[in-house]
Design an enzyme around this catalytic site. Structure first.
Site, PDB file in Angstrom:
ATOM      1  N   ASP A 655       0.376  -9.810  20.820  1.00  0.00           N
ATOM      2  CA  ASP A 655       0.706  -9.228  22.043  1.00  0.00           C
ATOM      3  C   ASP A 655       2.264  -9.221  22.391  1.00  0.00           C
ATOM      4  O   ASP A 655       3.014  -8.332  22.608  1.00  0.00           O
ATOM      5  CB  ASP A 655      -0.199  -9.357  23.351  1.00  0.00           C
ATOM      6  CG  ASP A 655       0.128  -8.494  24.470  1.00  0.00           C
ATOM      7  OD1 ASP A 655       0.327  -7.318  24.290  1.00  0.00           O
ATOM      8  OD2 ASP A 655       0.447  -8.997  25.557  1.00  0.00           O
ATOM      9  N   LYS A 659       5.538  -6.385  21.965  1.00  0.00           N
ATOM     10  CA  LYS A 659       6.320  -5.965  22.919  1.00  0.00           C
ATOM     11  C   LYS A 659       7.885  -6.212  22.612  1.00  0.00           C
ATOM     12  O   LYS A 659       8.709  -5.488  22.863  1.00  0.00           O
ATOM     13  CB  LYS A 659       6.129  -6.888  24.332  1.00  0.00           C
ATOM     14  CG  LYS A 659       4.766  -6.352  24.923  1.00  0.00           C
ATOM     15  CD  LYS A 659       4.516  -7.441  26.160  1.00  0.00           C
ATOM     16  CE  LYS A 659       3.159  -6.956  26.882  1.00  0.00           C
ATOM     17  NZ  LYS A 659       2.392  -8.002  27.602  1.00  0.00           N
TER      18      LYS A 659
END
Ligand code: ADP
Ligand code: ASP
Ligand code: MG
Length: 795
Positions: A655, A659
């Protein structure tokens, strides 16, 4: 003295005729009035159809003829009741019989000349005048007047030219004679549209010609004004049938009106202005169905109006002819030959545009004129065409759109606004022309795009409120919260001039479209909001864009697509002038993406971006102080719902990698997800297989290693944090020791922190910190994108 003209729309049925009569009688109380009527609604069309059918000689015309007979007999009965004056009955019957004879004659001859067509058409006005005068006579003396005794024309049947001198004389003579007669002066009800040649053959002034008749009569009698009574409240900024949000223009100049009606505003016949201009007679447009409502004044000078344009109109059934050829470059006389040849064929050229390279000349002609225009060109440019030096392209099914207004003169940016609106809505323009008066900008488009073009230009010029229609996909936590935020904020948005409506909601199993929310006549900016985590929805972004929608999403999938797919989508959006906004992708509601964009746009240089970018990992390492093992903390967070259903999805760091990739791509770096080096906190042996609670037992074996890392950090007066770093075009994520005084060391809960080190923020980085997860703040990130979009959109 004033002239009142009632069009077919004011004479559509007995009720409307009664309303029209009331208007006449009320006006007659104050001053002398002269009435001009056209045929009852639809009658001229029927009569022309009748004549065409009669020409076929099959007797089929009788159906249409019977319709015309029944319509007038029914009106007679409805308006005049049982005590119908015999005079009217015999006049109407005689007219209908005559009409039957003429049609019979056409059927026998199997030929309908333009002259016969005019004769047939004239019955519509003759019948209407007879009925209207008779109805008025119940209250006031009135007489129907056959305009063929007054309006003298040439013999160009179906669009005859009026000879003003003899016409004026005849009109004045007629009214002078009447004024000498004794008793209460009757109201004259004159037939519009029709006239006669000097030797008495019936002609018509072209479709919609009764406006012209009214202006001619008004000019001949020096009327104080000419009132055109119709079925709309005046001249609208656009045809209200096509643009539902059109407004009534309170005041127009003669020139503006001429441009508008020439380019299709049927509310007033284009030629009818001329006699009024000559006599400087004001024209008033009013609604028979709403006599006290708004109205439009047309006079010499325009009154102030806070918009540069006054109206948008369109003409359909246009053909665009393009003459191409090198010979034209620097060859004088080409244009002259072109227009002379067209004039010889009586082709009316509606619009001309020539590129300064002189390589092409474009001209628009009406569909009916196309064969003659083409013939004229092939004949005139015979040699050039044969030699292959010139070619003629023909595009049918085109529409001319014109934007008109005296205020456009000398106002910069008008054409920019027009073409920006068209471009944004993917409407292709095939030719452009601006009149030297700068009062009119015209362009040609495919007829299929007319409605959209008129609506978007109308929005750009006349509507002060910005509209945005939302389709919300995904109604889980975020979607639902967003809908709630939109609901509570709707009044505040409305006060700022934004109309934001949710017109559709969908999830993977069902959808709701609120058609009453979708006003298909309008073309507000459309926005797809993807609140799902679904790859299928991302795959459909292209479809959304092609359907003219912008896209906003907290879903990260789009931004981590393989570079080629991602770049192709971005290109498509760019070419379609569509926005893709994803503030909530990084740091949920924190203004991360927008800050980055502002830094770059303002000329700063990004040296390094670091951050605690995962809410879950942030929470875990904020808790980790040595008192409890790491695996226990993960298990507890899992129980509290602070992790993904499979906590390994958080622990693997992907994750964070996503980003970082999003931030990197934001900086223009051509990076893929695999280029982000990222530390996986799950031991290799535990990465595969379906997640089960048994995972924690095995995972506890790694607690020792984690404890040792923590102790080492503590020795260095530091804490452990899972940090993502983007620096010098490379991105990595992993567990780092962070000194106690560092902003990353002071996080609490599941805070996200992002630090931008830039040329300007060199010593102390720009830090953004706050809750980085949760439906509330994520929906707020989406909401902030909606606001941005409203501000970006020019209208
Ligand atoms: P009438 O039968 O009264 O002569 P028309 O049909 O000739 O009526 O003209 C009125 C119609 O013109 C309206 O009903 C409307 O549909 C159409 N129209 C087109 N453009 C405009 C415009 N810009 N403003 C008002 N009406 C328009
Ligand atoms: N009745 C004629 C027509 O339909 C003239 C008019 O309406 O002004 O064209
Ligand atoms: Mg009309």
């Amino acid at each position: 003295m004033k002239v009142l003209k009632f069009g077919g729309s004011s004479l559509a049925d007995a009720d409307r005729i009664r309303r029209a009569a009331r208007i006449v009688l009320r006006a007659a109380r104050h001053e002398r009035v002269v009435v001009v009527v056209s045929a009852c609604q639809g009658v001229t069309d029927r009569l022309l159809a009748c004549a065409k059918r009669a020409e076929e000689g099959t007797g089929k015309y009788r159906d249409d003829y019977d319709y015309v007979v029944h319509l007038h007999v029914a009106l007679l009965t409805d308006l005049l009741g049982a005590r119908r004056p015999r005079r009217t009955v015999s006049a109407v019957t005689a007219l209908l019989d005559d009409l039957g004879d003429v049609l019979h004659g056409i059927a026998l001859l199997r030929h309908c000349s333009p002259r016969a067509l005019d004769l047939v058409a004239s019955f519509g006005e003759l019948l209407a005048a007879a009925l209207f005068a008779s109805y008025l006579r119940r209250r006031h003396p009135a007489e129907d007047v056959d305009a063929r005794a007054l309006i003298v024309t040439d013999d160009r049947f179906t669009r005859a030219g009026v000879q003003s001198e003899p016409t004026h004389r005849a009109v004045r003579r007629y009214f002078r004679r009447r004024s000498r007669s004794k008793g209460r002066r009757p109201i004259a009800v004159i037939t519009g549209f029709i006239g006669a040649t000097a030797d008495g053959r019936t002609t018509t002034l072209g479709r919609n010609g009764s406006d012209y008749t009214a202006a001619i009569i008004g000019a001949a009698l020096s009327a104080s004004r000419i009132e055109i009574w119709t079925d709309v409240d005046g001249v609208f900024t656009a045809d209200p049938d096509i643009v539902p949000s059109a407004l009534v223009v309170p005041h127009l100049s003669y020139e503006e009106t001429m441009e508008l009606s020439y380019f299709g505003a049927t509310v007033l016949h284009a030629a009818s202005i001329a006699p009024a201009v000559a006599g400087r007679i004001p024209i008033l447009i009013k609604n028979t169905l709403n006599p006290h409502g708004p109205e439009t004044w047309i006079t010499e000078r325009t009154e102030s109006w806070d918009r540069v344009a006054k109206g948008i109109t369109s003409v359909d059934d246009v053909t665009l002819l393009t003459l191409r050829g090198m010979r034209m470059v620097g060859a004088p006389g080409t244009a002259d030959r072109l227009f002379r040849s067209l004039a010889a064929e009586e082709v009316n050229v509606i619009l001309i545009s020539q590129a300064s390279s002189e390589h092409t000349i474009c001209l628009a002609v009406s569909h009916d004129d196309t064969p003659r225009a083409r013939q004229a060109l092939t004949r005139e440019f015979h040699y050039e065409l044969e030699a292959g030096a010139t070619a003629v392209d023909v595009a049918t099914g085109q529409t001319i759109v014109a934007i008109v207004g005296d205020g456009m003169r000398g106002t910069p940016g008008v054409s920019g606004r027009v073409f920006q609106a068209l471009g944004r809505n993917n409407i292709n323009v095939t030719a452009i022309a601006q009149g030297a008066s700068e009062r009119n900008i015209s362009f040609v488009i495919d007829t299929r795009q007319r409605s959209r073009a008129l609506n978007v230009i109308h929005q750009a010029f006349f509507e002060t409120r910005k509209r945005l229609d939302l389709l919300v996909m995904g109604v889980g936590n975020i979607g639902r919260t967003l809908l709630e935020q939109l609901r509570t904020q709707a009044p505040a948005l409305a006060r700022q001039g934004f109309d934001v409506r949710v017109v559709g909601i969908a999830n993977s199993r069902w959808y709701v479209l609120r058609p009453e929310g979708i006003d298909l006549g309008q073309w507000p900016a459309l926005l797809g909001v993807d609140c799902t985590a679904s790859e299928h929805v991302v795959a459909a972004y292209e479809v959304f864009v092609r359907a003219n929608a912008h896209v906003i999403t907290p879903n990260k999938k789009v931004n981590v697509l393989p570079w080629e797919t991602y770049a192709a989508l971005k290109d498509l959006m760019h070419s379609r002038q569509k926005y893709l906004l994803y503030e909530a992708n990084v740091g949920a509601g924190l203004p991360v993406i927008s800050t980055l964009r502002d830094l770059v746009a303002s000329g700063d240089e990004i040296v390094k971006i670091e951050g605690i970018l995962s809410g879950t990992l942030s929470y875990l390492f904020n808790q980790l102080d040595g008192t409890r093992p790491f695996s226990a903390l993960v298990q507890e967070a899992h129980r509290k719902g602070l992790t993904e259903p499979d906590p390994r999805d958080d622990l693997c760091g992907e994750d964070v990698a996503r980003k970082l990739l999003i931030l990197a791509r934001e900086l223009g770096l051509e990076m893929e997800l695999r280029d982000v080096e990222c530390e996986n906190l799950v031991p290799r042996s535990l990465r595969r297989g379906v997640f089960s609670p048994a995972f924690y037992e095995a995972f506890a074996k790694a607690d020792g290693a984690m404890r040792r890392r923590l102790e080492r950090a503590q020795e260095h007066r530091a804490v452990l944090r899972y940090v993502g770093v983007l620096e010098e075009a490379s991105a990595s994520a992993g567990l780092r020791e962070v000194p106690l005084h560092h902003p990353f060391a002071t996080t609490t809960g599941s805070d996200n922190v992002i630090a931008f080190t830039t040329r300007r923020y060199a010593k102390t980085p720009l830090v953004i910190q706050g809750a980085g997860a949760g439906a509330d703040v994520t929906a707020m990130g989406v909401f902030s994108d909606i606001l941005k979009l409203l501000h970006y959109l020019p209208y």
